[in-house]
Design a protein around this motif. Sequence first.
Motif, PDB file in Angstrom:
ATOM      1  N   ALA A 174     -50.038  46.698  -6.509  1.00  0.00           N
ATOM      2  CA  ALA A 174     -50.481  46.946  -5.127  1.00  0.00           C
ATOM      3  C   ALA A 174     -49.292  46.930  -4.160  1.00  0.00           C
ATOM      4  N   ALA A 175     -48.306  46.049  -4.429  1.00  0.00           N
ATOM      5  CA  ALA A 175     -47.117  45.995  -3.559  1.00  0.00           C
ATOM      6  C   ALA A 175     -46.395  47.338  -3.573  1.00  0.00           C
ATOM      7  N   THR A 176     -46.333  47.968  -4.741  1.00  0.00           N
ATOM      8  CA  THR A 176     -45.627  49.254  -4.811  1.00  0.00           C
ATOM      9  C   THR A 176     -46.482  50.369  -4.201  1.00  0.00           C
ATOM     10  N   GLN A 177     -47.800  50.308  -4.412  1.00  0.00           N
ATOM     11  CA  GLN A 177     -48.664  51.371  -3.880  1.00  0.00           C
ATOM     12  C   GLN A 177     -48.748  51.379  -2.352  1.00  0.00           C
ATOM     13  N   TYR A 178     -48.809  50.166  -1.744  1.00  0.00           N
ATOM     14  CA  TYR A 178     -49.108  50.103  -0.307  1.00  0.00           C
ATOM     15  C   TYR A 178     -47.909  49.798   0.598  1.00  0.00           C
ATOM     16  N   GLY A 179     -46.724  49.628  -0.006  1.00  0.00           N
ATOM     17  CA  GLY A 179     -45.554  49.268   0.810  1.00  0.00           C
ATOM     18  C   GLY A 179     -45.299  50.242   1.944  1.00  0.00           C
ATOM     19  N   ARG A 180     -45.422  51.541   1.661  1.00  0.00           N
ATOM     20  CA  ARG A 180     -45.137  52.567   2.687  1.00  0.00           C
ATOM     21  C   ARG A 180     -46.170  52.564   3.810  1.00  0.00           C
ATOM     22  N   ASN A 181     -47.266  51.856   3.579  1.00  0.00           N
ATOM     23  CA  ASN A 181     -48.291  51.722   4.623  1.00  0.00           C
ATOM     24  C   ASN A 181     -48.113  50.433   5.427  1.00  0.00           C
TER      25      ASN A 181
END
Length: 255
Positions: A174-181
């Motif tokens: 989840a950290a990698t998926q949502y970092g850009r958000n």
Amino acid sequence: MNYSNLEVQEMGKLNGKIAIITGGASGIGESLTHLFVEEGATVIAADINEEALQKISTKSDRIVGMKLDVSKEENWQELVQQVENEFGRIDILINNAGVTSEKPIEQVDYADWEFLLKINGFGTMLGIKYVAPTMVKNNQGSIVNVSSVTAQVGMGLNSYTASKGSVRAISKAAATQYGRNGIRVNAVFPGVIETPMTEKLESSVEALQQINALTPLGRLGKPEEVGKAILFLASDDASYISGAELAIDGGYSAM
Ligand SMILES: NC(=O)c1ccc[n+]([C@@H]2O[C@H](COP(=O)([O-])OP(=O)(O)OC[C@H]3O[C@@H](n4cnc5c(N)ncnc54)[C@H](O)[C@@H]3O)[C@@H](O)[C@H]2O)c1
């Protein structure tokens, strides 16, 4: 004397934040609910235990008790909708609700496995699945998942260990998926903490002595000691920390 400055100095680390804490009515979650409120947040204490929820909801105007079974998708949908309607946003999610089991591998059957994985693993995943979209809309958010030292080092507990290993893995994903958000996702790994969950273990003097002997700090942890570490990760003090793993175990995993 400038009283407005004084007010600013007294602001908490979570002033005005809206936080959901699962399992927020007992043990680590209960302690965390109170700490977050002291730090200025409004806390949605989401728990399956209605009696405990009623009790904690009377303690502050900024504690809203909501019934939730973390393993049920429809429960999450309703809860997030209700929080969005009432508060307009969600800043913090603490996936803390959990259950345990001490069965040795040869006694584990599918029902035990499913029970642990469904609540600890799937429940954490569902929390992220339903809360993250609300955070994405605001381009900010902080999620802390409560794993366990058993996901880092061998300590028995089998299905529980596996379920907490899944919490560790989903936190990184989840950290990698949502970092850009603008969403940070971190995980904590408590050792043995004095809560209702470990009362059973504490009744076994031998087990307790063994754990203490293997813990560099030589004692069990307290819920508030886990709470303070979670507060740090949840707050803006940890603004550049995502995908981190923080052991809160008196040094147990360093052995
Ligand atoms: N106490 C420890 O030694 C220890 C160590 C490592 C990790 N943990 C983890 O910390 C978290 C909190 O544990 P605790 O020690 O405070 O335990 P606890 O039993 O005191 O609290 C757990 C809370 O989760 C709630 N809960 C259980 N199933 C639920 C469900 N399906 N939906 C919603 N709520 C549910 C319970 O009602 C309770 O309020 C758990 O995830 C646990 O695995 C605890």
